[in-house]
Design a protein around this motif. Structure first.
Motif, PDB file in Angstrom:
ATOM      1  N   LYS A  55      78.972   5.824  13.663  1.00 35.00           N
ATOM      2  CA  LYS A  55      78.295   4.659  14.522  1.00 35.00           C
ATOM      3  C   LYS A  55      78.240   4.758  15.979  1.00 35.00           C
ATOM      4  O   LYS A  55      79.061   5.428  16.578  1.00 35.00           O
ATOM      5  N   LEU A  93      73.478   6.748  21.026  1.00 33.01           N
ATOM      6  CA  LEU A  93      72.700   7.223  19.661  1.00 33.01           C
ATOM      7  C   LEU A  93      71.569   8.531  19.836  1.00 33.01           C
ATOM      8  O   LEU A  93      71.756   9.298  18.959  1.00 33.01           O
ATOM      9  N   THR A 145      71.891  11.744  17.585  1.00 34.93           N
ATOM     10  CA  THR A 145      70.858  11.972  16.766  1.00 34.93           C
ATOM     11  C   THR A 145      70.377  13.699  17.397  1.00 34.93           C
ATOM     12  O   THR A 145      70.157  14.473  16.257  1.00 34.93           O
ATOM     13  N   LYS A 182      72.971  15.915  15.673  1.00 39.28           N
ATOM     14  CA  LYS A 182      72.735  15.978  14.109  1.00 39.28           C
ATOM     15  C   LYS A 182      71.523  16.902  13.931  1.00 39.28           C
ATOM     16  O   LYS A 182      71.545  17.921  12.876  1.00 39.28           O
ATOM     17  N   ARG A 215      67.510   9.163  11.750  1.00 39.23           N
ATOM     18  CA  ARG A 215      67.761   8.530  12.936  1.00 39.23           C
ATOM     19  C   ARG A 215      66.889   8.488  13.888  1.00 39.23           C
ATOM     20  O   ARG A 215      66.883   7.569  14.867  1.00 39.23           O
ATOM     21  N   SER A 216      66.121   9.554  14.110  1.00 41.93           N
ATOM     22  CA  SER A 216      65.105   9.730  15.213  1.00 41.93           C
ATOM     23  C   SER A 216      63.766   9.022  14.673  1.00 41.93           C
ATOM     24  O   SER A 216      62.850   9.204  15.338  1.00 41.93           O
ATOM     25  N   GLU A 217      63.825   8.269  13.556  1.00 40.48           N
ATOM     26  CA  GLU A 217      62.599   7.676  13.020  1.00 40.48           C
ATOM     27  C   GLU A 217      61.388   8.701  12.679  1.00 40.48           C
ATOM     28  O   GLU A 217      60.271   8.463  12.638  1.00 40.48           O
ATOM     29  N   THR A 257      67.125   0.209   7.613  1.00 40.29           N
ATOM     30  CA  THR A 257      67.777   1.525   7.598  1.00 40.29           C
ATOM     31  C   THR A 257      68.553   1.637   8.938  1.00 40.29           C
ATOM     32  O   THR A 257      69.657   2.351   8.774  1.00 40.29           O
ATOM     33  N   ASN A 258      68.031   0.861  10.094  1.00 35.70           N
ATOM     34  CA  ASN A 258      69.022   1.200  11.182  1.00 35.70           C
ATOM     35  C   ASN A 258      70.301   0.950  10.936  1.00 35.70           C
ATOM     36  O   ASN A 258      71.481   1.138  11.373  1.00 35.70           O
ATOM     37  N   LEU A 307      72.489   2.861   8.864  1.00 33.99           N
ATOM     38  CA  LEU A 307      72.764   4.228   9.457  1.00 33.99           C
ATOM     39  C   LEU A 307      73.897   4.004  10.235  1.00 33.99           C
ATOM     40  O   LEU A 307      74.494   4.920  10.930  1.00 33.99           O
ATOM     41  N   VAL A 355      73.429   2.542  13.332  1.00 36.12           N
ATOM     42  CA  VAL A 355      72.967   2.778  14.904  1.00 36.12           C
ATOM     43  C   VAL A 355      72.097   1.854  15.642  1.00 36.12           C
ATOM     44  O   VAL A 355      71.854   1.990  16.406  1.00 36.12           O
TER      45      VAL A 355
END
Length: 343
Positions: free
Chosen positions: A238, A245, A249, A252, A296-298, A334-335, A338, A340
């Protein structure tokens, strides 16, 4: 412990790549300066920090320390490799700017290399410390156990491929001394990025030379929120702030890409063919790691092929299935899943 006559000691290059961690850097340099093994050079390479660490270096008044700064932020890997290439010593030892060594770290490892000319590196166990420098005894034992250093015998291990790339027992980045001439530093490709230490352990282990293990905890690895390990996180990691974030991201994604590259190289190596199935599994896990970063980065469209490949080539894996399901769920939900979403 008494100091050895430095005139009889081979030169050891202590390399400290750094970026914007002045207080930690001061502690790291101090632990190098206080080594009972005296014949060292300390190479500090700053990756274009907002404030130059030059004054910190000068405050030690020690002619063994040299400091240089990159003209722009070249990334962790390039800065790290630059320090290795500048080293003039017979041996090199990496010390991250947020870690520390015990005073007798070099004194206890260098003699093993001098006594055994066919050894490429010597390494030890390490403490885990928190951001304040306090030893995390539970974390320390978990770390030593996870990397099988608790059952590793003292002395020479030859070959040591399994120790280096399967058990990952060799803490190259902060608890290891390497014989510089045995390594072709140009053979470490930039694609390994933050996995440079695993890749260097791989190169050393496949060289045919041996490794020496000293089972005492002689270094202190700092676990805190700004390490790449923590930033890369897990599926449910988180972050409450957009800047945090972004860091998670990016870490990752970097980790996923670097691991995919490394494990692909390992799978191609005939010397490592007996471990191919293991590397294949790690390679597939890396696909999921990268995909989670992309989600996470869409970058949902880019993420799905990595998840589908991981799912099609391995047995049931909850992490992969969960990430794939998330890729089809509307973004706001989703956000939250996840972990975030900004609060």
């Amino acid at each position: 412990m008494s100091q050895v006559n430095s005139s009889q000691e081979p030169l050891v290059s202590v390399i400290i790549p750094t970026y914007d961690r002045p207080e930690y850097l001061k502690q790291a340099i101090n632990s190098a300066v206080k080594q009972t093994y005296r014949n060292i050079e300390i190479i500090v390479s700053d990756n274009c920090s907002p404030i130059s660490p030059q004054k910190i270096v000068e405050s030690f008044g020690d002619s063994r320390i040299q400091c240089s700064s990159q003209l722009s932020n070249v990334g962790m890997f390039v800065n790290q490799m630059d320090t290795f290439k500048k080293a003039q010593g017979k041996y090199v030892a990496s010390l991250h700017d947020d870690d520390m060594w015990n005073e007798d770290f070099l004194e206890k490892l260098v003699p093993a290399l001098e006594k055994n000319p066919d050894i490429i590196l010597a390494f030890c166990d390490q403490y885990i410390i928190d951001k304040h420098g306090k030893i995390d005894h539970i974390g320390t034992e978990e770390n030593s156990t996870a990397y099988k250093r608790t059952i590793l015998k003292k002395g020479v291990h030859q070959p040591f491929i399994e120790i280096a790339v399967i058990d990952k027992s060799v803490p190259i980045a902060a608890a290891c001394v390497i014989r510089k001439e045995f390594v072709d530093w140009e053979k470490i490709p930039q694609e390994v990025d933050g996995m440079w230490d695993l890749y260097l352990a791989y190169l050393c282990s496949r060289s045919g030379h041996g490794a020496y293990y000293y089972p005492e905890k002689l270094t202190r690895y700092r676990a805190h929120e700004q390490t790449d390990t923590n930033l890369s996180g897990s599926l449910d990691a988180k972050a409450n702030l957009s800047g945090s974030l972004d860091a998670h991201t990016k870490a990752k994604i970097r980790k996923g890409r670097a691991e995919i590259f490394c494990y692909e190289q390992f799978m191609k190596d005939e010397k490592l063919k007996k471990y191919k199935l293991y590397f294949k599994q790690k390679w597939l896990e890396s696909h999921t790691t990268l995909a989670i970063g992309l989600l996470r980065s869409e970058q949902t469209t880019e993420a799905r092929p990595y998840l589908l490949r991981a799912l099609s080539e391995q047995k049931f894996n909850f992490r992969t299935i969960a990430a794939l399901i998330l890729s089809f769920i509307p973004r706001p939900i989703t956000n939250q899943l996840l972990g975030v979403a900004a609060k």
